[in-house]
Scaffold this motif. Sequence first.
Motif: not given
Length: 390
Positions: A333-342
Motif C-alpha cells: 500500500q502507498e501510505h501508512f494511514k488506517m481506519v479511525a486513525g489507528l
Amino acid sequence: MVRKLLLPQENGTLQAYSAGDTSPYPQTAPVPRSRVAYAAAHVVLDTKIATPDQIDWESTLAYRHHLWSLGLAVAEAMDTSQRGMGLSWPQAQQLIQRSISEARTHTGARVACGAGTDHLAPSPTVTLEQVKQAYEEQCSFVEAAGGRIILMASRALAACARAPEDYMQVYDHILSQVAQPVIIHWLGDMFDPALAGYWGSSDLDAAMESCLAILERHAPKIDGIKISLLDANREVSMRRLLPEGVKMYTGDDFNYADLMLGDAQGYSHALLGIFDAIAPAASAALQQLDVGNIEQYTAILAPTVPLSRHIFQAPTYNYKAGIVFLAYLNGHQEHFKMVAGLERARSLPHLARLFVLADQAQLLVDPDLASERMRTILLQAGIEQEGDTF
C-alpha cells in the motif's frame, strides 16, 4: 543505494541501522497439506477521497490475492480488519461480499468470514434474544454470500450474560441453524477488554469447561475452535480435550511456531493475525513442514517470533498498526494511514524496532524501498537523517 538510518529508541537515543538482504522467500506457493492455515487480513484505507474511513477496495483485495498466492486461506472481516475498532458492519458486509467474489477468480483460494454481533451495541440491558437475532443476521449474510462462518465472540453477549447457561442458550440457537460447520472464535480480553469473562467466568478453567461443553453438544456443526489467549499450555490442554473431528486453530501470536509443530498427541492449525505480516515466511515454513523438514520449518519461523511478540505487545489490540506498517514497508500500500486513525496507536520507537525485527526475520521484500519509506516516516516526525541517503 545507502540504507543507513538513524532509528529512535525507547530511551530517547538514536541508533544507526542498515537493512540487510532481500527476503529469500517465494511469493507463490501451493496450499499447505499438513496444516490448515488462515491469515486474518487487514484493510487498506483510501486516502484519495474525502469520505472518512473509506476502504481502498483495489489495494485491500490485491492483498487477499497476495495471501492466496502464498497458499494461505483468508480469514475475512475479523479483528485484524478492525472489526470493533473502526470497521463498521456495513463496511464488513462489503468486505465479505467482495472477498468471496474475488476468491472465485483465484484458483485454490479459500476464505472464511467473521460473523458476530458488532451492529448491536453492548449493554447489560441487551437481551439474549437480541443477541441471537444479531448473530442470525450476520450468519445469514455470510451464508447468502457463499461464505463459511467464523463465529466471532460477542461483546453484546459478554455484557448481558449472567451465567454459562446464557452462552449455551445463544450458541445452541445459532449452531442449530448454520448450514456448514463453523469455526468458533474465543478471543481473550488482551485482544478485546470487552470480552472479559467470556463463556460465563473469569476463571479460565471454568470458561474452558463451558466452551468444551458447547463443542461437545454441537461437534458436527463445528469445524474447529480458534483460541487467542496467548497461553500455549492452555491451548495444548484444550486441544487434547476436543471432540473427535474438531480442529484446534491457534490464535496465539506468541507461540504459533511450537503450537503448529505440535507434539506426539497432536498439533494446532492456524488462524493468525501475524500471518498477514509474515505470510511469505509462514508459507515457506509450512512447505517445509509438509515434507517433514522440521529443522528448516523451525529455522524459518524462529526469527519471526520476536517480531510477532513485538507487534502484539500490550496493549495487544493495537497490533493492527504494526500489521499495516509492515504492509506499507513492503509496498502493498502507498501510505501508512488506517481506519479511525489507528496508525497513531504505536509510537515511533515501536515502529523503528518493528523495522529492525522485520529485517532480521528476512521479511523485507525490497530493503531499499522499505528503508526509503522508513526514512520518510522518520523525517515526517522531525528526526533528521545523515545526509541525503537516497
